[in-house]
Design an enzyme around this catalytic site. Structure first.
Site, PDB file in Angstrom:
ATOM      1  N   SER A 121       0.899  -1.072  -0.026  1.00  0.00           N
ATOM      2  CA  SER A 121       0.002   0.044  -0.095  1.00  0.00           C
ATOM      3  C   SER A 121       0.864   1.080  -0.016  1.00  0.00           C
ATOM      4  CB  SER A 121      -0.821  -0.027   1.364  1.00  0.00           C
ATOM      5  OG  SER A 121      -1.566   1.165   1.412  1.00  0.00           O
ATOM      6  N   TYR A 133      -2.733  -1.118  10.335  1.00  0.00           N
ATOM      7  CA  TYR A 133      -2.622  -1.287   8.937  1.00  0.00           C
ATOM      8  C   TYR A 133      -1.083  -0.822   8.405  1.00  0.00           C
ATOM      9  CZ  TYR A 133      -4.081  -1.124   3.948  1.00  0.00           C
ATOM     10  OH  TYR A 133      -4.113  -1.386   2.615  1.00  0.00           O
TER      11      TYR A 133
END
Length: 257
Positions: free
Chosen positions: A139, A152
């Protein structure tokens, strides 16, 4: 059909990015195993539909990516793989001092530890063949951070570190390992958030997308699942034989800021 004769396993792939990646791999001629934690008739029907649309051999294998033994069993049930795409992931948002421990543990398990387990299970077969591709869907948050996303961000940074380590360990063995770092991607999950965001900000669709959802993405355009799938296909091709241990950002310029 540049991937004909190759078997690909894509984790977390019955929707969203994973599904888009699986479809593009199938179009490129690979045999594809799609995966999620459910085992419903519609999961197997999805695999059959991809097969019908692409002419590829496509199977669905259920495995819970929060459990290391199931991650490893997925690779075994698939019969090993030439291309491993670690895509499974979940998200939860909260301040660090209020972050639920169970949510932290689940995100680390699914977003990071699953990639360790599947990679560890897949590498012996790749080494035996002298060829393999490990592609981790990280990401933009694997390269930068945002508040309230501690688990995350930590997991995705960990994925990038794991990618580099694996690449060094298998260098010269015909195996590469890379991470793709998407920004905001137009998935069904994101699409479903747009109407509520329009109401919240009293804006039209295009303004909400450009000024709210894509505020950190300089292109002001979503990446698409087809673009991410195409990037995976490229990394699996002979053109990418010497690309390893790196990150490829598909983020409209986010991490250039």
């Amino acid at each position: 059909m540049i991937l004909k004769g190759k078997r690909a396993v894509v984790t977390g792939s019955n929707s969203g990015i994973g599904l888009g990646v699986a479809v593009e791999l199938a179009k490129a001629g690979a045999e594809v195993v799609i995966n999620s934690f459910t085992d419903r008739p519609e999961d197997h029907a999805l695999a059959a539909q991809i097969a019908a649309d692409t002419g590829a051999n496509v199977r669905y294998i259920a495995a819970d990516m929060s459990k290391g033994d199931e991650c490893r069993a997925l690779i075994e049930k698939a019969g090993g793989c030439d291309i491993l795409v670690n895509n499974a992931g979940i998200q939860f948002v909260a301040p660090v001092d209020e972050f639920p421990v169970d949510k932290w543990n689940a995100i680390i398990a699914i977003n990071l530890s699953s990639a360790f387990h599947t990679t560890a299970a897949a590498l012996p077969g790749m080494k035996a063949k002298g060829w393999g591709r490990v592609i981790n869907i990280a990401s933009a948050h694997g390269l930068t951070a945002s508040p309230f996303k501690s688990a995350y961000v930590a997991a995705k940074h960990g994925v990038v570190g794991l990618t580099k380590t694996v690449a060094l360990e298998v260098a010269g063995k015909g195996i590469t390992c890379n991470a793709i770092c998407p920004g905001y991607v137009l998935t069904p999950l994101v699409e479903a958030q747009i109407p509520d965001t329009m109401k919240q900000y009293n804006m039209d669709r295009e303004t909400v997308i450009r000024e709210v959802m894509l505020q950190r993405q300089p292109s002001r355009q979503f990446a698409t699942v087809e673009q991410l799938g195409g990037t995976v296909v490229f990394l699996s091709s002979p053109s990418a034989d010497q690309i390893t241990g790196t990150t490829i950002s598909v983020d409209g310029g986010w991490t250039a800021l």
